[in-house]
Design a protein around this motif. Structure first.
Motif, PDB file in Angstrom:
ATOM      1  N   ARG A 122      19.855  17.652  42.817  1.00  0.00           N
ATOM      2  CA  ARG A 122      19.749  19.092  42.764  1.00  0.00           C
ATOM      3  C   ARG A 122      19.420  19.506  41.344  1.00  0.00           C
ATOM      4  NH1 ARG A 122      24.472  23.397  43.870  1.00  0.00           N
ATOM      5  NH2 ARG A 122      23.106  25.094  43.499  1.00  0.00           N
ATOM      6  N   GLU A 174      22.233  19.095  49.655  1.00  0.00           N
ATOM      7  CA  GLU A 174      22.938  20.011  50.548  1.00  0.00           C
ATOM      8  C   GLU A 174      23.315  19.292  51.829  1.00  0.00           C
ATOM      9  OE1 GLU A 174      19.861  22.463  53.361  1.00  0.00           O
ATOM     10  OE2 GLU A 174      20.078  23.182  51.316  1.00  0.00           O
ATOM     11  N   GLU A 233      25.789  23.522  49.210  1.00  0.00           N
ATOM     12  CA  GLU A 233      24.949  23.023  48.127  1.00  0.00           C
ATOM     13  C   GLU A 233      25.867  22.781  46.930  1.00  0.00           C
ATOM     14  OE1 GLU A 233      21.184  25.171  47.544  1.00  0.00           O
ATOM     15  OE2 GLU A 233      21.747  26.316  49.335  1.00  0.00           O
TER      16      GLU A 233
END
Length: 180
Positions: free
Chosen positions: A10, A20, A38
């Motif tokens: 991420r 996620e 997330e």
């Protein structure tokens, strides 16, 4: 619990867990807690800590009909409160960032599992089991006394329902932490 995972790093994250996942926890008598998670790095770290706690507790091990004591199972569930509160305090607001509707965080999941699943079980059954235990004579075996309790099977069923919630939570925590 359904988990959909998108792997990869991420943006702004040093972790290698999923970017996620979709979490779905079914809470008996309440409904469902679900959403996209997330996780930020602090949530990954907190997730691993709580995962280890849950995975090594009696509270997530199936309690067979002639196994264990109900008191031990309730006590194990009670300790999950202290551990979870400690993790939430240590990581602070970073594990409960504001998220859009349909999204979840470590903080949201942890607090809701405590308050909607574990707390109702303990609030109802701790005093009932304590009252039953108080009626045990000095010469009566505690295991036999507990197993002869008319409500023992009912409590075992409710412990199993909470165990299923904790197993789903543990699976999500493990995924987020990158435990595979």
């Amino acid at each position: 619990m359904g988990l959909r995972q998108r792997l990869g790093r991420r943006r702004g994250s040093s972790g290698f867990g999923p970017r996620e996942i979709t979490v779905k926890l079914s809470i008996p008598f309440v409904g469902e807690i679900s959403g996209v998670w997330e996780p930020v790095d602090a949530e990954r770290e907190a997730a691993w800590e709580l995962y280890v706690e849950l995975a090594t507790r009696i509270s997530v091990v199936e309690l067979g009909e002639d196994e264990g004591l109900l008191r031990e199972a309730l006590s194990s569930l009670y300790t999950v409160f202290g551990t979870t509160r400690e993790i939430l305090r240590r990581y602070g607001p970073s594990v409960a960032p504001r998220v859009a509707p349909g999204h979840v965080t470590f903080g949201l999941l942890a607090v809701n599992v405590l308050n909607l699943s574990i707390r109702p079980l303990l609030t109802r059954w701790h005093p009932l089991l304590t009252a039953h235990e108080a009626r045990r004579g000095d010469q009566v075996d505690p295991v036999g006394h507990e197993r002869r309790w008319a409500r023992a099977e009912e409590l075992r069923r409710e412990i199993e329902q909470v165990r299923q919630v904790l197993l789903s939570l543990a699976q999500a925590l493990n995924e987020v932490a990158g435990g595979g």
